[in-house]
Scaffold this active site. Structure first.
Site, PDB file in Angstrom:
ATOM      1  N   GLY A 128       0.839  -1.180   0.000  1.00  6.79           N
ATOM      2  CA  GLY A 128       0.000   0.000   0.000  1.00  6.79           C
ATOM      3  C   GLY A 128       0.877   1.233   0.000  1.00  6.79           C
ATOM      4  O   GLY A 128       1.931   1.266  -0.645  1.00  6.79           O
ATOM      5  N   ALA A 129       0.477   2.253   0.746  1.00  3.91           N
ATOM      6  CA  ALA A 129       1.238   3.500   0.742  1.00  3.91           C
ATOM      7  C   ALA A 129       2.637   3.307   1.315  1.00  3.91           C
ATOM      8  O   ALA A 129       3.640   3.655   0.680  1.00  3.91           O
ATOM      9  CB  ALA A 129       0.476   4.564   1.531  1.00  3.91           C
ATOM     10  N   GLY A 167       4.385   0.366   2.265  1.00  2.08           N
ATOM     11  CA  GLY A 167       5.175  -0.664   1.600  1.00  2.08           C
ATOM     12  C   GLY A 167       5.531  -0.287   0.184  1.00  2.08           C
ATOM     13  O   GLY A 167       6.658  -0.532  -0.286  1.00  2.08           O
ATOM     14  N   ASN A 193       2.331  -0.665  12.269  1.00  3.20           N
ATOM     15  CA  ASN A 193       2.044   0.219  13.388  1.00  3.20           C
ATOM     16  C   ASN A 193       1.757  -0.561  14.667  1.00  3.20           C
ATOM     17  O   ASN A 193       1.332  -1.709  14.642  1.00  3.20           O
ATOM     18  CB  ASN A 193       0.822   1.094  13.070  1.00  3.20           C
ATOM     19  CG  ASN A 193       1.166   2.287  12.195  1.00  3.20           C
ATOM     20  OD1 ASN A 193       2.218   2.893  12.356  1.00  3.20           O
ATOM     21  ND2 ASN A 193       0.280   2.607  11.268  1.00  3.20           N
ATOM     22  N   LYS A 200       6.975   6.059  18.956  1.00  2.53           N
ATOM     23  CA  LYS A 200       6.076   6.247  17.806  1.00  2.53           C
ATOM     24  C   LYS A 200       4.625   6.376  18.269  1.00  2.53           C
ATOM     25  O   LYS A 200       3.837   7.135  17.698  1.00  2.53           O
ATOM     26  CB  LYS A 200       6.221   5.059  16.840  1.00  2.53           C
ATOM     27  CG  LYS A 200       5.316   5.126  15.594  1.00  2.53           C
ATOM     28  CD  LYS A 200       5.750   6.207  14.628  1.00  2.53           C
ATOM     29  CE  LYS A 200       4.846   6.281  13.395  1.00  2.53           C
ATOM     30  NZ  LYS A 200       4.941   5.108  12.510  1.00  2.53           N
ATOM     31  N   ASN A 221       1.186   8.485  17.209  1.00  3.12           N
ATOM     32  CA  ASN A 221       0.110   7.704  16.596  1.00  3.12           C
ATOM     33  C   ASN A 221      -1.172   7.687  17.420  1.00  3.12           C
ATOM     34  O   ASN A 221      -2.273   7.803  16.883  1.00  3.12           O
ATOM     35  CB  ASN A 221       0.567   6.257  16.364  1.00  3.12           C
ATOM     36  CG  ASN A 221       1.118   6.044  14.969  1.00  3.12           C
ATOM     37  OD1 ASN A 221       1.081   6.931  14.133  1.00  3.12           O
ATOM     38  ND2 ASN A 221       1.647   4.860  14.721  1.00  3.12           N
ATOM     39  N   ASN A 268      -3.837   9.826  15.136  1.00  4.65           N
ATOM     40  CA  ASN A 268      -4.661   8.863  14.409  1.00  4.65           C
ATOM     41  C   ASN A 268      -6.014   8.690  15.090  1.00  4.65           C
ATOM     42  O   ASN A 268      -7.039   8.543  14.426  1.00  4.65           O
ATOM     43  CB  ASN A 268      -3.947   7.504  14.320  1.00  4.65           C
ATOM     44  CG  ASN A 268      -3.014   7.403  13.126  1.00  4.65           C
ATOM     45  OD1 ASN A 268      -3.446   7.247  11.994  1.00  4.65           O
ATOM     46  ND2 ASN A 268      -1.720   7.499  13.392  1.00  4.65           N
TER      47      ASN A 268
END
Length: 306
Positions: A13-14, A16, A105, A185, A189, A193
């Site tokens: 996806g974005a 990878g 994530n 992280k 997140n 998010n």
């Protein structure tokens, strides 16, 4: 450990797709794809980047890992909501010394992979990047791109992977303590998010501009830092202000979880919010804002589905 020459990206996806494409400029990379498979097989992979656009006109895209076969390095970037398929996806890619690197994530991914593949060298990578998918076959890189990584096993592969990423123009930092990097992280997140979904589908700029949400953001960050400390991962409180300043520079950015939510896709609720909450509770750390946010997101996802 032999030389790395063949690489597979599981979950293109974005994230990878972007990092895999950067590496494919110098190495033999095969992409496992679903949505973009036909487009990439027909026209290649295009990256529209703030650092300069580039294309892979003959990108190697496949529908199954059996078609790819054994490789030297596997980048795992599927959503954690699909972790149940990892046990079947990964084995066709493995040789005795194949390195696994999860770019996923949240918490718990290294533990899962090591439990499934205990003999493989394993690393974790944290991607600090503003990135989205465009039309099929196109990735939009908006800002940043740093990867912080560390080795979960003790097999001496960290420098090899670090050097490969650096060689491919990816700003990379090697952490001796992967657990600390994971909790750091989460400081970003968890609030951004999460609040983007809980507050009704808003971007990071709108979160910071709202006094109540700004306060919740800081409280959530401090809760994650306290929970990390209970797990013996020390994060300085100044990291809160540093994250807020960095986010202000992003402009009206939509976090990846919000994009998934708005598109009707599964949201990584458990790895980003559920697992940190459970680990906080196990250590007796009170995290009322995290618990509130977790339930808000669960409700939002349930109501959206219904």
């Amino acid at each position: 450990m032999g030389e790395i020459s063949k690489i597979a990206v599981v979950g293109s996806g974005a994230v990878g797709g972007f990092y895999g494409a950067k590496i494919a400029l110098k190495y033999d990379v095969s992409f496992l794809m679903r949505r973009d498979l036909e487009a990439v097989q027909a026209k290649g992979l295009k990256v529209e980047s703030c650092d300069g656009d580039f294309e892979l006109p003959e990108a190697k895209a496949f529908a199954t890992t059996d078609e790819i076969g054994p490789v030297d390095l596997v980048l795992i970037a599927i959503k954690t909501t699909s972790n149940d398929v990892i046990a079947n996806l990964i084995p066709p890619l493995l040789k005795p010394d194949t390195i696994l690197v999860t770019l996923q994530n949240g918490l718990g991914n290294e533990e899962l992979l090591h439990g499934l593949f205990p003999d493989q060298p394993l690393m974790g990578g944290l991607c600090f990047v503003c990135i989205n998918r465009g039309e099929p076959g196109t990735i939009k890189h908006l800002a940043h791109g740093k990867v912080e990584m560390g080795e979960y096993t003790d097999m001496g592969v960290a420098e090899t992977v670090f050097n490969l990423f650096q060689e491919c123009g990816i700003h990379t930092q090697l952490w001796p303590d992967l657990g600390l990097a994971r909790w750091r992280k989460l400081v970003w997140n968890v609030p951004f998010n999460g609040l983007s979904i809980a507050a009704g589908g808003i971007d990071t700029q709108q979160i910071l501009a709202n006094p109540e949400l700004f306060e919740r953001t800081k409280n959530l960050m401090h809760e994650i830092i306290r929970s990390a400390a209970a797990h013996e991962f020390e994060i300085d409180e100044s990291f809160v202000d540093a994250n807020i300043e960095r986010t202000q520079s992003m402009g009206p950015y939509q976090p990846s979880s919000l994009i998934d939510f708005l598109a009707g896709r599964e949201v990584e609720v458990e790895s980003i919010w559920g697992e940190p909450l459970r680990r906080s509770q196990e250590k007796g750390v009170e995290t009322p804002e995290l618990e509130r946010l977790y339930h808000e997101i669960c409700d939002a996802v349930a109501n959206r589905t219904n």
